[in-house]
Structure formats: structure tokens, C-alpha cells
Motif scaffolding. Structure first.
Motif, PDB file in Angstrom:
ATOM      1  N   SER A  40      24.513  22.188  -8.058  1.00 47.14           N
ATOM      2  CA  SER A  40      25.950  22.244  -8.653  1.00 47.14           C
ATOM      3  C   SER A  40      26.636  22.329  -7.307  1.00 47.14           C
ATOM      4  O   SER A  40      26.374  22.675  -6.245  1.00 47.14           O
ATOM      5  CB  SER A  40      26.303  23.547  -9.416  1.00 47.14           C
ATOM      6  OG  SER A  40      26.153  24.716  -8.698  1.00 47.14           O
ATOM      7  N   PRO A  41      27.967  22.148  -7.777  1.00 47.41           N
ATOM      8  CA  PRO A  41      29.126  22.348  -6.512  1.00 47.41           C
ATOM      9  C   PRO A  41      28.910  23.811  -5.922  1.00 47.41           C
ATOM     10  O   PRO A  41      29.155  23.605  -4.569  1.00 47.41           O
ATOM     11  CB  PRO A  41      30.383  22.141  -7.074  1.00 47.41           C
ATOM     12  CG  PRO A  41      29.957  21.348  -8.492  1.00 47.41           C
ATOM     13  CD  PRO A  41      28.870  21.648  -8.834  1.00 47.41           C
ATOM     14  N   ALA A  42      28.697  24.608  -6.497  1.00 47.77           N
ATOM     15  CA  ALA A  42      28.509  26.093  -5.756  1.00 47.77           C
ATOM     16  C   ALA A  42      27.111  26.246  -5.192  1.00 47.77           C
ATOM     17  O   ALA A  42      27.091  27.338  -4.296  1.00 47.77           O
ATOM     18  CB  ALA A  42      28.858  27.022  -7.075  1.00 47.77           C
ATOM     19  N   CYS A  43      26.164  25.647  -5.575  1.00 51.70           N
ATOM     20  CA  CYS A  43      24.969  25.819  -5.110  1.00 51.70           C
ATOM     21  C   CYS A  43      24.176  24.643  -4.918  1.00 51.70           C
ATOM     22  O   CYS A  43      23.420  24.200  -5.741  1.00 51.70           O
ATOM     23  CB  CYS A  43      24.230  26.941  -6.091  1.00 51.70           C
ATOM     24  SG  CYS A  43      22.820  27.473  -5.328  1.00 51.70           S
ATOM     25  N   GLY A  71      19.389  23.114  -0.913  1.00 58.06           N
ATOM     26  CA  GLY A  71      19.295  23.909   0.212  1.00 58.06           C
ATOM     27  C   GLY A  71      20.133  25.168   0.267  1.00 58.06           C
ATOM     28  O   GLY A  71      19.886  26.051   1.440  1.00 58.06           O
ATOM     29  N   TRP A  72      20.881  25.570  -0.578  1.00 61.00           N
ATOM     30  CA  TRP A  72      21.981  26.727  -0.567  1.00 61.00           C
ATOM     31  C   TRP A  72      21.416  27.731  -1.635  1.00 61.00           C
ATOM     32  O   TRP A  72      21.161  27.406  -2.590  1.00 61.00           O
ATOM     33  CB  TRP A  72      23.242  26.652  -1.106  1.00 61.00           C
ATOM     34  CG  TRP A  72      24.265  25.769   0.044  1.00 61.00           C
ATOM     35  CD1 TRP A  72      23.865  24.596   0.587  1.00 61.00           C
ATOM     36  CD2 TRP A  72      25.282  26.220   0.589  1.00 61.00           C
ATOM     37  NE1 TRP A  72      25.016  24.199   1.421  1.00 61.00           N
ATOM     38  CE2 TRP A  72      25.885  25.055   1.678  1.00 61.00           C
ATOM     39  CE3 TRP A  72      26.009  27.233   0.564  1.00 61.00           C
ATOM     40  CZ2 TRP A  72      26.946  25.337   2.216  1.00 61.00           C
ATOM     41  CZ3 TRP A  72      27.294  27.461   1.225  1.00 61.00           C
ATOM     42  CH2 TRP A  72      27.655  26.465   2.229  1.00 61.00           C
ATOM     43  N   PRO A  73      21.357  28.895  -0.905  1.00 59.84           N
ATOM     44  CA  PRO A  73      20.928  30.163  -2.040  1.00 59.84           C
ATOM     45  C   PRO A  73      22.240  30.355  -2.811  1.00 59.84           C
ATOM     46  O   PRO A  73      23.365  30.382  -2.260  1.00 59.84           O
ATOM     47  CB  PRO A  73      20.619  31.204  -0.840  1.00 59.84           C
ATOM     48  CG  PRO A  73      20.822  30.829   0.355  1.00 59.84           C
ATOM     49  CD  PRO A  73      21.347  29.488   0.645  1.00 59.84           C
ATOM     50  N   GLU A  74      21.822  30.725  -3.976  1.00 59.98           N
ATOM     51  CA  GLU A  74      22.795  31.196  -4.897  1.00 59.98           C
ATOM     52  C   GLU A  74      23.935  32.251  -4.479  1.00 59.98           C
ATOM     53  O   GLU A  74      23.288  33.186  -3.707  1.00 59.98           O
ATOM     54  CB  GLU A  74      22.297  31.558  -6.240  1.00 59.98           C
ATOM     55  CG  GLU A  74      23.424  31.624  -7.479  1.00 59.98           C
ATOM     56  CD  GLU A  74      22.430  31.785  -8.800  1.00 59.98           C
ATOM     57  OE1 GLU A  74      23.203  32.354  -9.492  1.00 59.98           O
ATOM     58  OE2 GLU A  74      21.519  31.514  -8.845  1.00 59.98           O
ATOM     59  N   GLY A  75      24.962  31.978  -4.521  1.00 62.42           N
ATOM     60  CA  GLY A  75      26.063  33.149  -4.218  1.00 62.42           C
ATOM     61  C   GLY A  75      26.533  32.970  -2.826  1.00 62.42           C
ATOM     62  O   GLY A  75      27.566  33.686  -2.440  1.00 62.42           O
ATOM     63  N   VAL A  76      26.139  32.003  -1.936  1.00 64.60           N
ATOM     64  CA  VAL A  76      26.597  32.008  -0.452  1.00 64.60           C
ATOM     65  C   VAL A  76      27.817  31.131  -0.526  1.00 64.60           C
ATOM     66  O   VAL A  76      27.934  29.998  -1.149  1.00 64.60           O
ATOM     67  CB  VAL A  76      25.371  31.319   0.420  1.00 64.60           C
ATOM     68  CG1 VAL A  76      25.857  31.070   1.780  1.00 64.60           C
ATOM     69  CG2 VAL A  76      24.352  32.437   0.535  1.00 64.60           C
TER      70      VAL A  76
END
Length: 189
Positions: free
Chosen positions: A171-174, A177-182
Motif C-alpha cells: 500500500s502507499p503507507a507500507c 520492504g517497509w515494516p508496517e507503521g514506519v
């Protein structure tokens, strides 16, 4: 970092999806992807890589020795060229891979010298579903690297196991490669 805007001011900030790489469904046999960004190989690249990998062939780090060969100068370590070309292809081929299963039929077609700029492209040769893993499929590509003169310097077959889109939830927020909430987390109203 502070935000000087009032909490009551409306925000026109929004998270927008960026490139999320190809998923198994996105690959079609015969497609060719010219990978972005050429990369000029420096003397430092070659010397460091040669030392890191303990490649003691003087062709890579001994200028007087190399001057007396048919090439007349030091050659860039071939395994550096492989690593560079594979790295260039990740954005298009294996950003969503769960494993690299093989590198086959590796060929060095022309030497690479300090100062050469390498460009890479991949052609999809085949793809197949996996009975043992419904979340991924296997894609085989031919990776080709060229120098600035358009000389083919490297070719190889690369086979990653690539995730299927339906089994991921970028998603745009995650993004991948990105951990959720960062990072920035905007709420939808």
C-alpha cells in the motif's frame, strides 16, 4: 521533525504508491525490460571487489603485469560485472522475489575496463506455476549487459521465484520492504 501547520488546517498531503516491482502475473514471455540507470565502473570498484573476494589474479590489480597482456590494461573482475548487472535488474525482475533459484549459462563476451559504463536489460524466457507454492511462480530471464559502445559484455540466465500479487498487500503507507507503521501514516477520512 516538526510540523508548523495547525492541527485544524486541512492537509493536502497524501500517500501515493510508487513503483512496487513486478509480480509473477506481470511477466510475459518475450518482454524485454531495459533497466534504469547505467553505472560507470571505477578503479576503486574493481580493486575493492578484487580484495573483498580474494581474487589474486594480477590482471585485476597489477598495472605493469596487465600492461603486458593482450588487453594492455587491467580488466574489471568478471564477478563484479555479474553482481552489478544482477543488481541493476532487481528493480524490474526480482524486487518481489522470495528466492533466486539459479544463475545459469554465464558468458563474458567482452572485457570490461575501468571507466566503462554498464547498461543492462532482461528478456523473459519462460514462467511457470508451482504446485508446491501457490503464492509464487518461477520466472526465467536472460540478463544482458552492454558497455557504452553497445558491446555485449555479459549474458546469463537468471531464475527467481516471484510472489503473486494476490498474496501481497503493498500500500502507499507500507510499500514492499517497509515494516508496517514506519514513516508517514496519513489517515483516510
Amino acid at each position: 521533525m516538526t510540523d508548523d501547520r495547525s492541527a485544524t488546517e486541512p492537509s493536502d498531503q497524501r500517500l501515493v504508491s510508487g513503483w512496487q516491482g513486478r509480480y509473477y502475473e506481470d511477466f510475459n514471455v518475450g518482454d524485454i525490460y531495459k533497466h534504469p540507470y547505467g553505472r560507470t565502473v571505477t578503479e576503486t570498484d574493481n580493486v575493492w571487489f578484487t580484495n573483498l573476494t580474494m581474487n589474486v589474479n594480477p590482471m585485476h590489480f597489477n598495472a605493469p603485469y596487465a600492461a603486458n597482456t593482450e588487453f594492455g590494461e587491467r580488466l574489471v573482475d568478471g564477478t563484479f560485472v555479474i553482481a552489478l548487472a544482477v543488481g541493476m535488474s532487481v528493480i524490474d525482475i526480482s524486487m518481489n522475489a522470495t528466492a533466486n533459484l539459479g544463475y545459469d549459462d554465464i558468458r563474458h563476451h567482452s572485457p570490461v575496463f575501468h571507466g566503462d559504463t554498464i547498461f543492462a536489460e532482461s528478456e523473459v524466457l519462460s514462467k511457470r506455476e508451482l504446485e508446491s507454492r501457490e503464492h509464487a511462480g518461477i520466472v526465467t530471464t536472460e540478463l544482458r549487459a552492454y558497455n557504452q559502445e553497445s558491446d555485449l559484455v555479459l549474458s546469463l540466465e537468471r531464475t527467481p521465484m516471484v510472489l503473486k500479487r494476490e498474496y501481497t498487500a503493498p500500500s502507499p503507507a507500507c510499500p514492499p520492504g517497509w515494516p508496517e507503521g514506519v514513516g508517514t501514516q496519513l489517515t483516510e477520512e
